[in-house]
Design an enzyme around this catalytic site. Structure first.
Site, PDB file in Angstrom:
ATOM      1  N   SER A 259       0.827  -1.210   0.000  1.00  0.00           N
ATOM      2  CA  SER A 259       0.000   0.000   0.000  1.00  0.00           C
ATOM      3  C   SER A 259       0.858   1.256   0.000  1.00  0.00           C
ATOM      4  O   SER A 259       2.073   1.204   0.224  1.00  0.00           O
ATOM      5  CB  SER A 259      -0.901   0.021   1.235  1.00  0.00           C
ATOM      6  OG  SER A 259      -0.119   0.214   2.409  1.00  0.00           O
ATOM      7  N   LYS A 260       0.198   2.389  -0.232  1.00  0.00           N
ATOM      8  CA  LYS A 260       0.889   3.676  -0.186  1.00  0.00           C
ATOM      9  C   LYS A 260       1.515   3.901   1.188  1.00  0.00           C
ATOM     10  O   LYS A 260       2.610   4.456   1.296  1.00  0.00           O
ATOM     11  CB  LYS A 260      -0.091   4.808  -0.507  1.00  0.00           C
ATOM     12  CG  LYS A 260       0.526   6.204  -0.419  1.00  0.00           C
ATOM     13  CD  LYS A 260      -0.497   7.280  -0.714  1.00  0.00           C
ATOM     14  CE  LYS A 260       0.120   8.673  -0.622  1.00  0.00           C
ATOM     15  NZ  LYS A 260       0.576   9.016   0.726  1.00  0.00           N
ATOM     16  N   ARG A 261       0.826   3.475   2.223  1.00  0.00           N
ATOM     17  CA  ARG A 261       1.344   3.646   3.584  1.00  0.00           C
ATOM     18  C   ARG A 261       2.689   2.941   3.757  1.00  0.00           C
ATOM     19  O   ARG A 261       3.585   3.448   4.418  1.00  0.00           O
ATOM     20  CB  ARG A 261       0.331   3.095   4.591  1.00  0.00           C
ATOM     21  CG  ARG A 261       0.705   3.343   6.042  1.00  0.00           C
ATOM     22  CD  ARG A 261      -0.393   2.852   6.976  1.00  0.00           C
ATOM     23  NE  ARG A 261      -1.638   3.565   6.743  1.00  0.00           N
ATOM     24  CZ  ARG A 261      -2.772   3.266   7.362  1.00  0.00           C
ATOM     25  NH1 ARG A 261      -2.822   2.251   8.220  1.00  0.00           N
ATOM     26  NH2 ARG A 261      -3.861   3.967   7.121  1.00  0.00           N
TER      27      ARG A 261
END
Length: 499
Positions: A259-261
């Site tokens: 994910s972007k996180r």
């Protein structure tokens, strides 16, 4: 004839997992002399994000994934934006109603939420399916005239697929093999919403049929939808395409979807290009990755060529790619390996192309450099870097004399006799008529050997005066590039500051 499609939703930046799906479709199509279609699935207008559609197309362009038919390119099966095909879907929803494969449901969101809560209180999961639908507010439980009256009064309704009860649905996947699911585990999905727009399931199947899609290659997150899609093809009486569900891209730890996180936390991008809207996100292009390296890295995240070979051009990927060698298990992303790929491509890239980029980089620092000198510098240090922007870190001292000297290097390399050695070396260099790298090295080494000075004692102190640190390419290449006058000037300045 092979026809495949990449069908993203314009709800934000395109994740690298989506780019991989597009890539695999593209490779498959090119290998089979088929057609690659880009279809924008924007039926959910509540999630539409301005700029996302353009971002998708620009991302594919940067990667070298060429679209044959699409929003921009046109084609025989357009329009290629689902919101522009709205009138089509109602007709097919009505066809399913007439065939008895779908039904009208008037249940409100509040009523369904209350049912879910009542089931959860008993430890059960609510499913709108064959077990319960005859007791709910729909055209299966109501009289025909009641249904007509409610529609006439403008009561909102949806159209649901009528999933058969307790039927084994047998399916085939090009990656996962034979799959069987019993229909009793499935709910009656909504096909047409009360706002007059189809859901993904109906629009997807209708568009794939009308666009004559032969192979559906998509992410594994759509595997749970495969039974419904199979049943929809069966209900319409249409031939089904072949299906292939790609493995997930996993976090570097292997635990969960990338994910972007994860990228924000660990310092790497998860999108091909910089996303400038809302929650901004960095991109591989802006981080300095070459498109070929990015594509090569993505191709091997899930596909195994069956050999030790790792570097593939797009043409080589097209030739060697096969769906059969795509794995079932998730592919773990490795940021270090991504950099490794870029390093390899930096070495393979045309020297003039890198040199042109380097000229722009140098100009940005306030200096001018000719193409010839740019080539010389890039050729000297390219093997030390993975990105064009790192070239400056390896060459700044060619343009800027040291204003300070690395303390650790001074403590370790600058000895008591260093000033005297450097004064003598200065005289040797000043007396040279030619200042070419080979000639200068030959003269300096003869002087060192003749006087039985230690090679390390001289060269380490010399590098410290010229560069300011113990780094950089071959020292004689450096001084040849900066020239005799600048070399002597740096020796003088270094002696003044260090003694």
């Amino acid at each position: 004839m092979v026809r495949v499609r990449f069908a993203p939703s314009p709800t934000g930046p395109l994740h690298m997992g989506g780019v991989r799906t597009a890539l695999y479709n593209y490779l498959f199509a090119r290998q089979k002399n088929g057609t690659f279609i880009l279809r924008i699935e924007d039926t959910d207008r509540s999630r539409f994000v301005e700029g996302a559609e353009e971002y998708i197309m620009e991302s594919l362009d940067w990667c070298g994934i060429k679209v044959d038919e699409g929003v921009r390119e046109g084609g025989k099966s357009g329009p290629y934006r689902q919101s522009e095909r709205k009138e089509l879907y109602g007709k097919y929803a009505e066809e399913l109603l007439k065939k008895g494969s779908a039904y009208i449901a008037f249940d409100t969101p509040d009523e369904l939420e209350e049912l879910r809560r009542s089931y959860e209180k008993k430890g059960n999961t609510f499913m709108y399916n064959a077990r319960i639908r005859d007791r709910l507010n729909n055209s299966l439980s109501l009289q025909k005239h009641e249904v007509q009256e409610m529609i006439g009064e403008g009561v909102p309704y949806v159209i649901r697929f009528k999933m058969p009860h307790n039927e084994d649905i047998e399916m085939d996947d090009m990656i996962r093999g034979h799959i069987m699911v019993n229909s009793s585990t499935l709910d009656d999905k909504i096909l047409f919403k009360s706002d007059g727009m189809p859901t993904y399931h109906l629009a997807n199947v209708v568009d794939d049929h009308l666009m004559e899609i032969s192979h559906v290659i998509r992410g594994v997150e759509w595997l749970p939808s495969l039974p419904l899609h199979y049943m929809l093809y069966h209900a319409f009486g249409w031939d089904k395409p072949s299906f292939a569900h790609l493995p997930l891209l996993l976090k570097p730890t292997g635990n969960g979807k990338l994910s972007k996180r994860d990228g924000d936390k660990l310092g790497f991008p998860v999108f091909p290009l910089y996303w400038p809207h809302g929650d901004k996100a960095r991109g591989y292009r802006e981080d300095g990755y070459l498109p070929g390296a990015f594509v090569n890295m993505l191709a091997l995240l899930g596909w195994n060529p069956g050999t030790e070979k790792e570097i593939f051009s797009m043409d080589e990927l097209i030739k060697e790619f096969s769906i059969e060698r795509v794995g079932k298990s998730g592919a773990r992303f490795d940021a270090g390996k991504a950099k490794w790929f870029n390093h390899q491509y930096m070495q393979l890239q045309n020297l003039d192309d890198v040199s042109t980029e380097y000229i722009h980089l140098v100009k940005g620092k306030g200096y001018d450099i000719s193409m010839d000198k740019s080539r010389r510098l890039v050729d000297m240090v390219r093997e030390r870097v993975s990105f064009v922007h790192e070239l400056w870190e390896q060459t700044d001292f060619f343009f800027e004399a040291p204003s300070s000297y690395d303390e650790k290097a001074v403590k370790k390399r600058w000895k008591e006799n260093s000033p005297a050695l450097m004064e003598e070396l200065r005289s040797v260099l000043e007396g040279l008529d030619s200042f070419g790298s080979e000639e200068t090295e030959k003269e300096v080494k003869e002087w060192i050997n003749k006087n039985e000075y230690g090679m390390g004692a001289v060269m380490n102190a010399f590098r410290l005066l010229i560069v300011g640190e113990m780094r950089g390419p071959h020292l004689f290449d450096i001084i040849t590039f900066i020239g005799k006058e600048e070399t002597l000037r740096r020796i003088d300045r270094g002696l003044e500051m260090l003694t």
